[in-house]
Design an enzyme around this catalytic site. Structure first.
Site, PDB file in Angstrom:
ATOM      1  N   GLU A 228       0.736  -1.226   0.135  1.00 16.77           N
ATOM      2  CA  GLU A 228       0.098  -0.069  -0.231  1.00 16.77           C
ATOM      3  C   GLU A 228       0.905   1.155  -0.048  1.00 16.77           C
ATOM      4  O   GLU A 228       1.823   1.370   0.921  1.00 16.77           O
ATOM      5  CB  GLU A 228      -0.821   0.260   1.164  1.00 16.77           C
ATOM      6  CG  GLU A 228      -1.875  -1.270   1.704  1.00 16.77           C
ATOM      7  CD  GLU A 228      -2.803  -1.060   2.594  1.00 16.77           C
ATOM      8  OE1 GLU A 228      -3.661  -1.605   2.726  1.00 16.77           O
ATOM      9  OE2 GLU A 228      -1.939  -0.550   3.749  1.00 16.77           O
ATOM     10  N   CYS A 229       0.569   2.273  -0.824  1.00 16.26           N
ATOM     11  CA  CYS A 229       1.015   3.545  -0.997  1.00 16.26           C
ATOM     12  C   CYS A 229       2.829   3.421  -0.911  1.00 16.26           C
ATOM     13  O   CYS A 229       3.546   3.074  -1.936  1.00 16.26           O
ATOM     14  CB  CYS A 229       0.539   4.350   0.062  1.00 16.26           C
ATOM     15  SG  CYS A 229       0.911   6.167  -0.183  1.00 16.26           S
ATOM     16  N   GLY A 230       3.328   3.696   0.190  1.00 16.95           N
ATOM     17  CA  GLY A 230       4.659   3.338   0.366  1.00 16.95           C
ATOM     18  C   GLY A 230       5.381   2.041   0.013  1.00 16.95           C
ATOM     19  O   GLY A 230       6.451   2.282  -0.575  1.00 16.95           O
TER      20      GLY A 230
END
Length: 455
Positions: A330-332
């Site tokens: 997720e994301c990072g």
């Protein structure tokens, strides 16, 4: 039975709810109280402050992403053995998913959890007019129970006394304290480097100062008298412990990757998984007996140089993904799995290269807001007829081709195909909240079990 629990909410910009929250937490702790923190809405940073001050993991609650029962369950479970529970609001008191309803707001959460409300009001450049502000918040809805006010940004004790007199006469509720305009009590940078600073205890003196200020200018005894609330009971079996599935989920967790909703981890454990934490920043490999892999969000761009050189972790994660371990990034985590990250200084660092394309940091916000998530047939986590909720918040921009998007998201500006899916890898900018659809955890563990049985 009663306990102390309240929503600490603001009237809008310039209020500094987190400053008050952690200050009151520290002040109450100094009185020997066990304090539990909560945060309304999707936020990883504010809860990290709460956790650092109280020593108890702060929880996110959200009346748009979760059912009312789930909100109450989370508060009931996390508040066990606590003397005081403080629920920090989001934006202004009535701000939530829509400008036309309270859903997702601190006001809505206060009603669902039967929690009294302490309203923080920005009194800068106002006197009697402050009473009109408070009166407006009282009149917009008769459902929340606003029991008291704290005055913020007052210029002097005299200014405070004027605001207090006006509010108490016109609004019929007590003003229990104030905070002056102080040049040196702003919260340190809430973006880059925050988590490691907290973990090293570098903000302890700041917390001590805030606590002392609150104890000096806020009537804590009156606060506790006003904020008595019924003890909540768990209303469902959402977190009921199931039998051990003999499955291990490896979770990347360190200063670069630390954005995890505590309830996501709790649901994985409740469904019978064992969590194994490892640190890509410390060049640790994925645990050898891992059956699944979770790489959450965080600040990989701030540690890109180190992450780029940590070949043990990079090789181990690549092997795990290529082996078919059901992986959520997720994301990072998504950024880490691309070919490269270019930081805000224009420096480019090679990442894992599992996902074609790369990301670059921007000075302006790239995306922010709630997301309704619909799955795809090939997605192990969320199928094409399933839905979940989450949020997106990032400053980086991905440059690449979404050959096989992981899911479809719907936000304020419509729908879009998002993320990257290949085999048992699901990656993208969206942060899932598993409480919005606990079946996602069942799907994940079923995929892990399938891969394990095939080995």
């Amino acid at each position: 039975m009663q306990t102390n629990r309240f929503v600490l909410a603001g009237t809008g910009s310039g209020v500094g709810k987190t400053t008050f929250t952690i200050g009151l937490m520290k002040a109450l702790q100094e009185q020997g109280k066990i304090v539990q923190g909560f945060k309304c809405g999707p936020d990883y940073i504010d809860p990290s402050y709460h956790t650092a001050v109280t020593g108890r993991v702060s929880r996110n609650i959200d009346s748009w992403m979760f059912s009312h029962d789930a909100v109450r369950d989370i508060v009931a479970r996390a508040s066990m053995n606590a003397d005081v529970s403080i629920i920090e609001g989001v934006m202004g008191f009535y701000d939530g998913k829509s400008p036309l309803a309270d859903v997702g707001s601190a006001a809505d959460v206060s009603v669902i959890t039967e929690s009294p409300v302490i309203l923080i009001v920005n009194c800068a450049s106002m006197a009697r007019s402050v009473a009109a502000v408070v009166k407006g918040f009282q009149m917009l809805s008769d459902k929340p129970n606003i029991v008291g006010v704290i005055a913020n940004q007052v210029g002097s004790v005299g200014h405070y006394e004027i605001a207090k007199a006006a509010i108490e006469q016109e609004c019929g509720i007590p003003v229990i304290g104030y905070l002056k305009r102080e040049a040196d009590i702003d919260i340190p940078s809430r973006h880059l480097g925050l988590i490691p600073a907290i973990e090293r205890g570098e903000l302890d003196s700041f917390f001590d100062k805030l606590g002392a200020l609150m104890a000096e200018t806020v009537d804590l005894e009156q606060l506790l008298e006003l904020t008595k609330a019924p003890v909540l009971e768990e209303t469902g079996d959402l977190f009921a412990q199931q039998e051990d599935q003999q499955l291990h989920i490896a979770v990347a967790k360190d200063a670069a990757f630390n954005f995890y909703y505590e309830e996501n981890l709790a649901l994985l454990r409740a469904k019978g998984a064992t969590l194994q934490f490892f640190s890509p920043l410390a060049n640790e490999p994925v645990p050898i007996d891992a059956d699944g892999l979770y790489i959450g969000g965080g600040f990989p761009e701030e540690f890109a140089n180190t992450l780029a050189g940590n070949t043990v972790s990079k090789k181990s994660i690549c092997e795990a993904v290529n082996k078919g371990l059901p992986t959520l990034a997720e994301c990072g985590g998504f950024m880490y799995l691309t070919e490269a990250i270019t930081n805000s200084n224009g420096q480019r660092y090679d990442m894992l290269g599992i996902i074609p394309g790369e990301v670059a940091m921007q000075t302006k916000l790239a995306a922010l807001g709630y997301r309704e998530i619909s799955g795809t047939q090939a997605n192990f986590l969320i199928g094409e007829d399933e839905e979940a909720k989450g949020h997106e918040f990032h400053y980086s921009k991905y440059s690449g081709v979404h050959e096989t998007p992981a899911y479809e998201t719907k936000g304020r500006f419509g729908k879009k195909q998002e993320g990257y899916q290949a085999g048992n890898l699901v990656a993208g900018y969206t942060h899932f909240h598993f409480v919005s659809n606990p079946k996602l955890v069942d799907n994940w563990l079923a995929a892990c079990k399938k891969v394990k049985n095939l080995d």
